[in-house]
Write an enzyme that holds these catalytic residues in place. Structure first.
Site, short mmCIF file in Angstrom:
data_model
loop_
_atom_site.label_atom_id
_atom_site.label_comp_id
_atom_site.label_asym_id
_atom_site.label_seq_id
_atom_site.Cartn_x
_atom_site.Cartn_y
_atom_site.Cartn_z
N THR A 74 -7.61 -0.71 9.73
CA THR A 74 -8.40 -0.43 8.53
C THR A 74 -9.81 -0.99 8.69
OG1 THR A 74 -6.43 -0.46 7.13
CG2 THR A 74 -8.55 -0.76 6.02
N GLN A 181 -1.55 5.02 15.37
CA GLN A 181 -0.19 5.46 15.72
C GLN A 181 -0.07 5.86 17.18
OE1 GLN A 181 2.49 5.31 13.81
NE2 GLN A 181 1.49 4.81 11.88
N SER A 201 -4.32 -0.80 16.01
CA SER A 201 -3.68 -1.80 15.17
C SER A 201 -2.56 -2.45 15.96
CB SER A 201 -3.13 -1.13 13.92
OG SER A 201 -2.40 -2.05 13.16
N HIS A 203 0.07 -4.26 14.79
CA HIS A 203 1.42 -4.27 14.22
C HIS A 203 2.12 -2.92 14.28
CE1 HIS A 203 0.90 -2.51 10.04
NE2 HIS A 203 -0.37 -2.76 10.32
N CYS A 327 1.23 2.88 2.92
CA CYS A 327 -0.07 2.37 2.51
C CYS A 327 -0.46 2.89 1.14
CB CYS A 327 -1.12 2.77 3.53
SG CYS A 327 -0.54 2.60 5.21
C1 LIG Z 1 -1.28 1.71 9.87
C2 LIG Z 1 -2.39 2.66 10.00
C3 LIG Z 1 -3.70 2.31 9.69
C4 LIG Z 1 -4.06 0.94 9.13
O1 LIG Z 1 -3.86 -0.06 10.09
P1 LIG Z 1 -3.87 -1.60 9.66
O2 LIG Z 1 -3.94 -2.33 10.95
O3 LIG Z 1 -2.58 -1.83 8.93
O4 LIG Z 1 -5.05 -1.84 8.81
C5 LIG Z 1 -4.69 3.25 9.84
N1 LIG Z 1 -4.41 4.47 10.31
C6 LIG Z 1 -3.17 4.86 10.63
C7 LIG Z 1 -2.94 6.22 11.15
C8 LIG Z 1 -2.12 3.98 10.48
O5 LIG Z 1 -0.89 4.37 10.79
#
Ligand SMILES: *Cc1c(COP(=O)(O)O)cnc(C)c1O
Length: 398
Positions: A74, A181, A201, A203, A327
């Site tokens: 994000t 992703q 990301s 996680h 989200c």
């Molecule tokens: C999870 C996700 C985000 C946000 O990532 P965070 O690290 O949780 O802020 C943005 N874009 C996609 C496609 C996601 O799956």
């Protein structure tokens, strides 16, 4: 009582124990500040961050100097979108994006619209693909940036990034991709694909929460970015703030493991996903979403007609899945992604997202399939609309 089953890996993934092992020393013995270059504590922390930076860069074919660590995808997307908009203001004010993007892109674009940006939001076809001609046509003299996600977090559709990169290159505009992703799940090479900015990301790839990165192209062309966080000038001035050393070490280790195990994970997870789908799709009036030919291995998005997702999820409490994206689960309206495919609000509300991952087992898939089959049968059995639809005549669902 059997333990609950986690099939919501698009929302987050469990921490890989190997990642935790790599992180632990950086909470205690090696607690130094990576910006303290005058002593061994800081230098040790910096060495660990440098190693992680190298591992992340390597997985996307980038140079380590092009990686900016952030608190997650994000923040990376906010930095990329706002940073480019502010830096390129003299050049133009137009951004092209797609209706099925994550809220981190869509809401940031909305914010920029309030600051005077012009945003074009392109629609998609039934598989979730943007029309490439429409994309090329949307680019005009004022366009500075095109933002298209690498893999969709609800339906798993993989964008043809190489084709999109050719279009943006030819037009001389920057390409930003949300790879939250896709990173660590499919091969990505920023040079081959012509990507200028890429958000990741930790996680989503079995690393810790609260860490991510933005790849910022350093040459051909060098991307100019306005910082959104000011302070000590960390991350080459692009993102100030003391680095989360254990988190970054975790992201690096997660990237290292992903590089090694991507192919085998994809094969194993994909076959479990296919096993789940073959069972669920045998149910009547059930429809799969996304592009079957270009889809994340762990993704399955299925519409069970006449079965409201909230009712289904209440019945199958032992299996963690999602309707729409986590989200936006504070927002009860049906998924904007499923609706963008041409589905009605109701069909979107009948859609469940399954997300399988590295630690999903065949036994879990079989039990989940059984529980869903039973619950769907029960919900439909008690539904007057289902009965009417199956008596023939009325065909409100597919
Ligand atoms: C999870 C996700 C985000 C946000 O990532 P965070 O690290 O949780 O802020 C943005 N874009 C996609 C496609 C996601 O799956």
């Amino acid at each position: 009582m059997e333990p609950p089953i986690y099939l919501d890996c698009h929302a987050t993934t469990p921490l890989d124990p190997r990642v935790l092992d790599a992180m632990l020393p950086y909470f205690q013995e090696h607690f130094g500040n990576a910006a303290s270059h005058s002593h061994v504590f800081g230098l040790q922390a910096k060495a660990a961050v440098d190693r992680a930076r190298g591992l992340v860069a390597k997985l996307i074919g980038a140079d380590p100097s092009e990686i900016v660590f952030t608190s997650g995808a994000t923040e990376a997307l906010n930095l990329g979108l706002k940073g480019v908009f502010e830096a390129a203001r003299r050049k133009g004010d137009h951004i092209v994006t797609v209706a099925t993007e994550h809220k981190a892109v869509l809401d940031t674009c909305l914010e920029l619209e309030g600051r005077g940006a012009r945003i074009t939001r392109l629609g998609v076809d039934a598989l979730g693909h943007v029309d490439l001609e429409a994309l090329a046509d949307a680019i005009d003299d004022d366009t500075i940036l095109v933002a298209v996600m690498a893999a969709n977090n609800e339906i798993g559709t993989l964008a043809p990034l190489a084709d999109i990169g050719q279009i943006t290159r030819r037009a001389g505009v920057l390409l930003l991709t949300d790879a939250a992703q896709a990173f660590g799940k499919i091969p990505l090479n920023v040079e081959a694909l012509g990507i200028d900015l890429l958000a990741i990301s930790s996680h989503k790839i079995y690393g810790p929460k609260g860490v991510g990165a933005l790849y910022v192209r350093g040459h051909d062309p060098k991307v100019r970015l306005s910082a959104q966080m000011h302070g000590g000038g960390h991350e080459r001035g692009m993102r100030s703030g003391t680095l989360d050393v254990p988190g970054i070490v975790g992201l690096g280790e997660a990237a290292r493991i992903a590089a090694e195990e991507m192919a085998s994970d994809t094969e194993r997870i994909g076959s479990l996903r296919d096993r789940l789908e073959s069972r669920l799709l045998a149910l009547p009036r059930t429809q799969r979403r996304g592009d079957l030919a270009a889809r994340l291995a762990g993704n399955s998005s299925v519409t069970f007609s006449y079965v409201p997702s909230s009712t289904l999820m209440m019945q199958v409490r032992d299996v963690a899945v999602s309707s729409g994206s986590a989200c936006t689960s504070a927002d009860p309206s049906p998924s904007h992604v499923i609706q963008a495919l041409g589905a009605s609000k109701e069909e979107a509300d009948w859609t469940i997202r399954f997300g399988l991952g590295r630690f999903t087992t065949e036994a879990e898939i079989d039990r989940a399939g059984e529980l869903f089959e039973a619950a769907i049968g029960a919900i439909r059995g008690a539904s007057p609309r289902w009965e009417v639809a199956n008596r023939g005549g009325v065909d409100a669902g597919s």
